[in-house]
Design a protein around this motif. Sequence first.
Motif, short mmCIF file in Angstrom:
data_model
loop_
_atom_site.label_atom_id
_atom_site.label_comp_id
_atom_site.label_asym_id
_atom_site.label_seq_id
_atom_site.Cartn_x
_atom_site.Cartn_y
_atom_site.Cartn_z
N GLY A 1 0.82 -1.20 0.00
CA GLY A 1 0.00 0.00 0.00
C GLY A 1 0.86 1.26 0.00
O GLY A 1 2.08 1.19 0.10
N GLY A 2 0.19 2.39 -0.12
CA GLY A 2 0.92 3.65 -0.10
C GLY A 2 0.07 4.78 -0.61
O GLY A 2 -1.14 4.63 -0.80
N LEU A 3 0.73 5.91 -0.81
CA LEU A 3 0.08 7.12 -1.32
C LEU A 3 0.41 7.27 -2.80
O LEU A 3 1.59 7.32 -3.16
N VAL A 4 -0.63 7.31 -3.61
CA VAL A 4 -0.44 7.45 -5.05
C VAL A 4 -1.40 8.51 -5.59
O VAL A 4 -2.31 8.95 -4.87
N GLN A 5 -1.19 8.87 -6.84
CA GLN A 5 -2.08 9.84 -7.48
C GLN A 5 -3.15 9.11 -8.29
O GLN A 5 -2.95 7.94 -8.69
N ALA A 6 -4.23 9.79 -8.53
CA ALA A 6 -5.29 9.22 -9.36
C ALA A 6 -4.71 8.80 -10.71
O ALA A 6 -3.92 9.54 -11.31
N GLY A 7 -5.10 7.61 -11.15
CA GLY A 7 -4.61 7.07 -12.40
C GLY A 7 -3.42 6.14 -12.26
O GLY A 7 -3.09 5.41 -13.21
N ASP A 8 -2.79 6.16 -11.10
CA ASP A 8 -1.65 5.28 -10.86
C ASP A 8 -2.09 3.85 -10.60
O ASP A 8 -3.29 3.56 -10.47
N ARG B 1 -11.95 -4.20 1.47
CA ARG B 1 -11.44 -2.88 1.82
C ARG B 1 -12.43 -2.17 2.72
O ARG B 1 -13.63 -2.45 2.69
N GLN B 2 -11.88 -1.23 3.49
CA GLN B 2 -12.72 -0.45 4.38
C GLN B 2 -12.25 0.99 4.38
O GLN B 2 -11.10 1.28 4.75
N ALA B 3 -13.12 1.87 3.92
CA ALA B 3 -12.83 3.29 3.91
C ALA B 3 -13.28 3.90 5.24
O ALA B 3 -14.15 3.35 5.92
N PRO B 4 -12.71 5.04 5.61
CA PRO B 4 -13.10 5.68 6.87
C PRO B 4 -14.60 5.94 6.93
O PRO B 4 -15.18 6.48 5.99
N GLY B 5 -15.21 5.53 8.02
CA GLY B 5 -16.62 5.76 8.22
C GLY B 5 -17.55 4.86 7.44
O GLY B 5 -18.76 5.05 7.46
N LYS B 6 -16.96 3.88 6.75
CA LYS B 6 -17.79 2.98 5.93
C LYS B 6 -17.59 1.54 6.37
O LYS B 6 -16.61 1.20 7.04
N GLU B 7 -18.51 0.69 5.97
CA GLU B 7 -18.39 -0.72 6.29
C GLU B 7 -17.37 -1.39 5.35
O GLU B 7 -17.11 -0.89 4.25
N ARG B 8 -16.86 -2.50 5.82
CA ARG B 8 -15.94 -3.27 4.98
C ARG B 8 -16.69 -3.77 3.76
O ARG B 8 -17.82 -4.25 3.87
N GLU B 9 -16.05 -3.68 2.60
CA GLU B 9 -16.69 -4.13 1.38
C GLU B 9 -15.80 -5.10 0.62
O GLU B 9 -14.57 -5.03 0.66
N LEU C 1 -3.07 -8.46 -5.41
CA LEU C 1 -4.17 -7.66 -5.94
C LEU C 1 -3.57 -6.52 -6.75
O LEU C 1 -2.97 -5.61 -6.19
N GLN C 2 -3.70 -6.61 -8.05
CA GLN C 2 -3.23 -5.55 -8.94
C GLN C 2 -4.34 -4.53 -9.12
O GLN C 2 -5.46 -4.90 -9.51
N MET C 3 -4.03 -3.28 -8.83
CA MET C 3 -5.03 -2.22 -8.91
C MET C 3 -4.55 -1.17 -9.90
O MET C 3 -3.49 -0.58 -9.72
N ASN C 4 -5.32 -0.97 -10.95
CA ASN C 4 -4.98 -0.01 -11.99
C ASN C 4 -5.97 1.14 -12.02
O ASN C 4 -7.09 1.03 -11.52
N SER C 5 -5.55 2.22 -12.64
CA SER C 5 -6.42 3.41 -12.81
C SER C 5 -7.09 3.78 -11.50
O SER C 5 -8.31 3.97 -11.42
N LEU C 6 -6.28 3.91 -10.48
CA LEU C 6 -6.82 4.16 -9.15
C LEU C 6 -7.53 5.51 -9.08
O LEU C 6 -7.13 6.48 -9.75
N LYS C 7 -8.57 5.54 -8.26
CA LYS C 7 -9.38 6.73 -8.07
C LYS C 7 -9.38 7.12 -6.59
O LYS C 7 -9.15 6.27 -5.73
N PRO C 8 -9.64 8.39 -6.31
CA PRO C 8 -9.68 8.79 -4.88
C PRO C 8 -10.65 7.95 -4.06
O PRO C 8 -10.39 7.68 -2.89
N GLU C 9 -11.73 7.50 -4.67
CA GLU C 9 -12.71 6.68 -3.93
C GLU C 9 -12.20 5.27 -3.63
O GLU C 9 -12.86 4.52 -2.92
N ASP C 10 -11.03 4.91 -4.17
CA ASP C 10 -10.42 3.63 -3.83
C ASP C 10 -9.63 3.72 -2.51
O ASP C 10 -9.12 2.70 -2.03
N THR C 11 -9.52 4.90 -1.96
CA THR C 11 -8.80 5.08 -0.70
C THR C 11 -9.46 4.27 0.41
O THR C 11 -10.66 4.39 0.66
N ALA C 12 -8.66 3.40 1.03
CA ALA C 12 -9.19 2.50 2.07
C ALA C 12 -8.05 1.68 2.64
O ALA C 12 -6.94 1.68 2.10
N VAL C 13 -8.35 0.95 3.69
CA VAL C 13 -7.45 -0.10 4.18
C VAL C 13 -7.86 -1.39 3.48
O VAL C 13 -9.02 -1.80 3.55
#
Length: 126
Positions: free
Chosen positions: A9-16, A38-46, A81-93
């Motif tokens: 994991g880490g900090l990336v920019q949108a599209g990375d 994954r679980q975003a802040p304030g949201k349930e695990r999905e 888990l390969q994640m492409n074209s990342l979006k801000p809404e993908d931010t989660a644990v």
Amino acid sequence: QVQLVESGGGLVQAGDSLRLSCVASTRTFANYAMGWFRQAPGKEREFVAAISRSGGSTYYANSLKGRFTASRDNAKNTGYLQMNSLKPEDTAVYSCAAALRDPGVYASTTQAYDYWGQGTQVTVSS
């Protein structure tokens, strides 16, 4: 008892892209189906993705199809888990999980899995 440790994991920019890894402590890793959640802040695990024991079958959350790919290397006791074209809404644990019994139609549910990792943070900036 199976221990799962995620990394990548880490900090990336949108599209990375990022590739997460999940290393299992067991030599019988091939006996376990795997899931990613994954679980975003304030949201349930999905649910994110699931992969069969052999890696021959995969299953994804509809909203993530085409961007995320689950794979595994049983010889290395590791899932990916390969994640492409990342979006801000993908931010989660992001956490991996292992199931001794084939989850079948319940692969998207947390109850299907016996062991969980601690998770790795993915942050996508816009």
